[in-house]
Motif scaffolding. Structure first.
Motif, short mmCIF file in Angstrom:
data_model
loop_
_atom_site.label_atom_id
_atom_site.label_comp_id
_atom_site.label_asym_id
_atom_site.label_seq_id
_atom_site.Cartn_x
_atom_site.Cartn_y
_atom_site.Cartn_z
N ILE A 1 -6.71 -3.70 -6.06
CA ILE A 1 -5.48 -3.61 -6.84
C ILE A 1 -5.48 -2.28 -7.61
CG2 ILE A 1 -4.18 -4.60 -8.77
CD1 ILE A 1 -5.17 -7.34 -7.85
N ARG A 2 -4.43 -1.51 -7.42
CA ARG A 2 -4.33 -0.18 -8.04
C ARG A 2 -3.28 -0.12 -9.16
NH1 ARG A 2 -3.57 4.09 -3.30
NH2 ARG A 2 -3.80 5.49 -5.08
N ASP A 3 -2.28 -0.99 -9.12
CA ASP A 3 -1.18 -0.90 -10.08
C ASP A 3 -0.69 -2.31 -10.40
OD1 ASP A 3 1.07 -0.44 -11.59
OD2 ASP A 3 2.05 0.87 -10.13
N ARG A 4 -1.27 -2.93 -11.43
CA ARG A 4 -0.88 -4.30 -11.80
C ARG A 4 0.56 -4.34 -12.30
NH1 ARG A 4 -3.10 -9.38 -13.32
NH2 ARG A 4 -1.76 -10.40 -14.86
N THR A 5 0.96 -3.34 -13.08
CA THR A 5 2.33 -3.31 -13.59
C THR A 5 3.34 -3.28 -12.46
OG1 THR A 5 1.61 -2.19 -15.60
CG2 THR A 5 3.95 -2.06 -15.06
N GLY A 6 3.04 -2.49 -11.43
CA GLY A 6 3.92 -2.43 -10.28
C GLY A 6 3.98 -3.75 -9.54
N LEU A 7 2.86 -4.46 -9.47
CA LEU A 7 2.86 -5.79 -8.83
C LEU A 7 3.71 -6.77 -9.63
CD1 LEU A 7 -0.89 -6.20 -7.77
CD2 LEU A 7 1.07 -5.86 -6.25
N LEU A 8 3.65 -6.68 -10.97
CA LEU A 8 4.47 -7.54 -11.81
C LEU A 8 5.95 -7.33 -11.53
CD1 LEU A 8 2.55 -7.31 -15.21
CD2 LEU A 8 3.06 -9.42 -13.97
N GLU A 9 6.33 -6.09 -11.39
CA GLU A 9 7.73 -5.78 -11.10
C GLU A 9 8.13 -6.30 -9.72
OE1 GLU A 9 8.03 -1.59 -11.57
OE2 GLU A 9 7.81 -1.64 -13.76
N LEU A 10 7.24 -6.11 -8.75
CA LEU A 10 7.56 -6.54 -7.39
C LEU A 10 7.62 -8.06 -7.28
CD1 LEU A 10 8.07 -5.81 -4.43
CD2 LEU A 10 5.58 -5.76 -4.10
N GLU B 1 0.84 -1.20 0.00
CA GLU B 1 0.00 0.00 0.00
C GLU B 1 0.87 1.25 0.00
OE1 GLU B 1 -4.25 1.34 1.85
OE2 GLU B 1 -3.04 -0.07 2.99
N GLY B 2 1.99 1.21 0.73
CA GLY B 2 2.91 2.35 0.74
C GLY B 2 3.48 2.65 -0.63
N ARG B 3 3.57 1.64 -1.49
CA ARG B 3 4.05 1.82 -2.86
C ARG B 3 2.91 2.14 -3.83
NH1 ARG B 3 8.69 -2.83 -3.95
NH2 ARG B 3 9.88 -2.51 -2.02
N ALA B 4 1.71 2.31 -3.31
CA ALA B 4 0.51 2.62 -4.11
C ALA B 4 0.17 1.50 -5.09
CB ALA B 4 0.68 3.95 -4.84
N LEU B 5 0.51 0.27 -4.74
CA LEU B 5 0.17 -0.87 -5.59
C LEU B 5 -1.23 -1.39 -5.30
CD1 LEU B 5 3.54 -2.84 -5.41
CD2 LEU B 5 2.83 -1.12 -7.09
N ILE B 6 -1.65 -1.27 -4.04
CA ILE B 6 -2.96 -1.74 -3.62
C ILE B 6 -3.56 -0.74 -2.63
CG2 ILE B 6 -2.30 -4.17 -3.86
CD1 ILE B 6 -2.17 -4.26 -0.74
N HIS B 7 -4.84 -0.93 -2.37
CA HIS B 7 -5.48 -0.28 -1.22
C HIS B 7 -6.08 -1.39 -0.38
CE1 HIS B 7 -7.67 2.42 1.33
NE2 HIS B 7 -8.83 1.87 0.97
N SER B 8 -5.73 -1.42 0.89
CA SER B 8 -6.17 -2.50 1.77
C SER B 8 -7.02 -1.95 2.90
CB SER B 8 -4.95 -3.23 2.35
OG SER B 8 -5.34 -4.22 3.28
N ARG B 9 -8.13 -2.61 3.15
CA ARG B 9 -8.95 -2.31 4.32
C ARG B 9 -9.52 -3.63 4.82
NH1 ARG B 9 -13.62 1.25 1.28
NH2 ARG B 9 -14.44 -0.38 -0.09
N ARG B 10 -10.18 -3.60 5.93
CA ARG B 10 -10.63 -4.83 6.57
C ARG B 10 -11.45 -5.70 5.61
NH1 ARG B 10 -10.99 -6.55 11.79
NH2 ARG B 10 -12.63 -8.06 12.28
N GLY B 11 -10.94 -6.89 5.33
CA GLY B 11 -11.68 -7.84 4.51
C GLY B 11 -11.67 -7.56 3.03
#
Length: 238
Positions: A210-219, A196-206
């Motif tokens: 996904i905000r940035d699929r390309t960033g997830l691929l890199e990670l 979340e700190g890298r703006a790849l996702i937004h997480s809340r309870r339950g």
């Protein structure tokens, strides 16, 4: 070859790409059903009652030690089916498979499914290709669990979810993620915060968005892609 006019009614990719004559063997025995959260689809070391061609949602194949430790070793969505031991000539599996994201499936009882396999060599060969692809995924999971950091494994897992779930929102708890990734809940919380700190996702309870699929691929650091390419090679793309 599959007949697109006959197969397009299904969301499950195996059914969409299955040769029409083989699909005709299964269709009289198909039952549409809901997949509620945590429904057991395969019980370890118990005869498999039915196979499920998942249309929506995700089933997890989970291994468990005799001391009670659990981890996900397989991941099945609309690209696949449960109960693949039947395709290989066995009537049971050592690992559980249960619903981790609720949805829908097409169920075929084990009896008529086995009869269809016996009646058609091409059906068994087609489904063995899926078993091969699933084994590739399992091998990749073992590799990333042994060599990649938790946040990299989490990125891969979210990409696999994104492939199988329409939209960008995933309904999943930290507790369930800890089982899927084989770590304690605090570790999952830290990994989600990092993404979340890298703006790849937004997480809340339950829920995870996904905000940035390309960033997830890199990670994911190379942990994602090989099983997906192997599925496309063996089965094709619907």
């Amino acid at each position: 070859m599959s007949d697109p006019d006959k197969n397009h009614q299904y969301r499950n990719q195996l059914l969409r790409l299955m040769p029409a004559d083989d699909l005709a063997l299964l269709e009289p025995h198909m039952q549409r059903c809901d997949l509620p959260l945590r429904k057991m689809l395969v019980t370890p070391n118990v005869p498999i009652e039915a196979v499920y061609f998942i249309e929506q949602g995700i089933g997890s194949v989970v291994a468990r030690t005799t001391s009670g430790h659990e981890a996900e070793v397989g991941f099945i969505g609309l690209e696949g089916m449960t109960g693949s031991s039947l395709v290989m000539g066995d009537d049971r599996a050592v690992h559980a498979c249960f619903v981790q994201l609720q949805g829908e499936a097409i169920r075929v009882d084990a009896g008529p499914f086995n009869a269809a396999l016996a009646a058609s060599a091409t059906l068994r060969l087609f489904l063995l290709r899926f078993v091969n692809a699933l084994q590739t995924q399992t091998g990749c999971t073992a590799l990333v669990n042994a060599r990649l950091k938790l946040e990299e494994r989490l990125a891969r897992w979210l990409l696999m979810c994104d492939d199988r779930v329409p939209g960008e929102r995933l309904t999943i708890t930290h507790e369930f993620l800890s089982i899927m990734l084989g770590v304690r809940r605090p570790g999952v919380t830290v990994a989600l915060q990092l993404l979340e700190g890298r703006a790849l996702i937004h997480s809340r309870r339950g829920e995870i968005v996904i905000r940035d699929r390309t960033g997830l691929l890199e990670l994911a650091n190379g942990g994602y892609g090989e099983p997906e390419a192997e599925y496309a090679r063996l089965i094709g793309e619907a």
